[in-house]
Design an enzyme around this catalytic site. Structure first.
Site, PDB file in Angstrom:
ATOM      1  N   LYS A  12      35.324  29.034  41.195  1.00 23.79           N
ATOM      2  CA  LYS A  12      35.697  30.502  41.754  1.00 23.79           C
ATOM      3  C   LYS A  12      35.488  30.427  43.239  1.00 23.79           C
ATOM      4  O   LYS A  12      36.422  30.836  44.157  1.00 23.79           O
ATOM      5  CB  LYS A  12      34.945  31.444  41.106  1.00 23.79           C
ATOM      6  CG  LYS A  12      35.018  32.716  41.882  1.00 23.79           C
ATOM      7  CD  LYS A  12      36.353  33.695  41.527  1.00 23.79           C
ATOM      8  CE  LYS A  12      36.331  34.657  42.806  1.00 23.79           C
ATOM      9  NZ  LYS A  12      37.677  35.471  42.409  1.00 23.79           N
TER      10      LYS A  12
ATOM     11  N   CYS B 175      36.035  39.297  49.010  1.00 21.29           N
ATOM     12  CA  CYS B 175      36.062  37.945  48.304  1.00 21.29           C
ATOM     13  C   CYS B 175      36.249  37.006  49.260  1.00 21.29           C
ATOM     14  O   CYS B 175      35.276  36.145  49.392  1.00 21.29           O
ATOM     15  CB  CYS B 175      37.377  38.134  47.373  1.00 21.29           C
ATOM     16  SG  CYS B 175      37.417  39.340  46.180  1.00 21.29           S
TER      17      CYS B 175
END
Ligand code: SAJ
Length: 433
Positions: free
Chosen positions: A231, A285
């Site tokens: 991720k 993010c």
């Protein structure tokens, strides 16, 4: 829901002789948790969405949403009406727990996993043998192990899985990062491949049962540590590539060439694909996750750190260019188009456009006119500075300088006719397109 999933879930809980209150509990009803809860419910699961905010819980239970996301409003109202989804401030017992809470940056750009830890502590008393706990929040490597530690400490009656453990555990523990793009979340939740990392291989398989019931893409099984790293690597890859585009835009300014022409033509090479420069990188993010990778290996992560610095610098560079335009037109006003962190969303988190507007408004007050179709009121940092929020047409009537900070669809019809006689600074290349 697929019948075999339901049968397997029921069988796992038979030993406990207690039926969980819900099949799935999603902890955190934010940008990821709420769409995930709604998609699960629309695939037949009985879902409880849990949030610490009573206001969010009330909104969802009334069939409404508290965030802007394509297709989410109808989906939530449907699954609330069919009673497949309920929201609550209390964590229930459930077959599957999904943790989708924020993981912000703490002091010194260090990861703050306190919300994940709090979620683990809230889940622990409710866990039944056979349950599966999945962390979805973007997290520093080792977070799933930390969740295991917390649950093991609070529930000495359960055998909690640990890395490398042999033998049977009472519960499963996995990490499955969300990887959906804001604006396309509902679609991508179903279409994207998923990386599912178990603390043990059996944990990954158990978590995959849940994802296989609604994911059309592939479910790729691995370890929790690998999934956590994957991720962070995905978002760091994008950040590094955007940094290249942003650095290119500053090089192009310095040597006096048009960066949009350079990128358009370079991208005609079969193995070159340069991303788009902008006023900096925002959102919760890409602007945050690379720091989690840096924190894990500060000496080794040199390029990743530099990319973050280049992208942060691009916002300061953009601001100083706007200040120079305003200094050259001392009586003029500037229309700043867009505050969101990217086009066509109402999300202002870590937005470079907002940061630039706030910094300018603090010094230049009523010379700053903001146009942002995704808000009705000026965000807190701009309120009381003298800056105003107006429609695009009203801004174009009075502004001498027009700066495109976000290429919202609502601005894309702008042509040279609308901007005749004005000084323009297009940080997104929107007018060129
Ligand atoms: N940006 C540019 N130039 C570009 C592309 C983006 O300046 O060419 C800027 C955007 O304007 C924005 C920022 O980058 O400020 C981030 O936008 P984004 O669209 O690249 O990504 P996010 O933050 O909306 O979503 C990302 C996605 N990750 C990747 O594409 C690798 C998404 O798949 C993740 O699920 C999401 O982060 C997340 O939640 O981690």
């Amino acid at each position: 829901m697929n019948a075999p999933f339901k049968a397997a879930t029921t069988e796992l809980h038979a030993a406990a002789a207690v039926t969980p209150e819900h099949e799935v509990a999603v902890i955190g009803l934010g940008y990821i948790g709420l769409p995930t809860a709604a998609v699960l419910a629309s695939h037949g699961w009985r879902v409880c969405g849990v949030d610490v905010s009573q206001k969010v819980v009330d909104t969802v239970n009334a069939g409404g949403i508290h965030i802007e996301e394509a297709d989410l409003d109808r989906l939530v109202s449907d699954v609330i009406a069919s009673e497949r989804l309920v929201a609550s401030c209390r964590v229930p017992s459930a077959s599957f727990y999904m943790i989708a809470v924020p993981t912000p940056l703490g002091p010194g750009k260090s990861p703050d996993i306190s919300f994940v830890e709090a979620a683990a502590r809230a889940i622990a008393p409710q866990i039944l043998p056979g349950s599966c706990v999945i962390v979805e929040s973007t997290s520093p490597v080792g977070t799933t192990e930390r969740v295991a530690e917390i649950i093991a400490k609070l529930r000495p009656d359960l055998v909690v899985p640990r890395d490398g453990m042999e033998g049977k555990a009472d519960i499963a523990l996995a990490y499955c990062p969300e990887r959906v793009l804001p604006g396309r979340i509902v679609r991508e939740l179903v279409e994207n491949d998923r990386v599912i990392g178990g603390v043990t291989p059996a944990c990954a398989e158990r978590a995959a049962m849940l994802y296989a019931s609604f994911v059309a893409g592939d479910c790729l099984l691995t370890s929790a540590r690998i999934a956590e790293t994957v991720k962070l690597v995905e978002n760091s890859f994008r950040d590094v590539n955007i940094a290249f585009a942003n650095e290119l835009s500053m090089i192009a300014d310095a040597i006096g060439v048009d960066v949009w022409d350079v990128i358009r033509l370079a991208n005609r090479h079969p193995r070159v694909n340069i991303l788009q420069p902008g006023p900096g990188v925002g959102g919760h993010c890409i602007a945050v996750d690379p720091w989690f990778l840096v924190a894990g290996a500060p000496e080794a992560a040199r390029l990743v750190r530099t990319a973050r610095e280049v992208n942060d610098h691009k916002a300061h560079y953009t601001e100083s260019r706007i200040r120079a335009l305003l200094a050259a037109a001392p009586d003029g006003k500037v229309a700043l188009l867009g505050l969101a962190f990217k086009p066509d969303i109402d999300d202002f988190r870590e937005s470079p456009a907002l940061e630039i507007a706030e910094n300018l408004a603090r010094d230049l007050g009523d010379r700053i006119i903001v146009v942002e179709p995704f808000t009705q009121t000026l965000p807190a940092g701009l309120a009381g500075t003298g800056a105003s929020l107006t429609s695009l047409d009203a801004a174009l009537e009075v502004a001498e300088i027009v700066v495109v900070l976000v290429d919202h669809t609502a601005f894309r019809h702008l042509s040279s006719d609308h901007l005749a006689g004005k000084i323009t600074f297009d940080t997104r290349g929107m007018l060129k397109r």
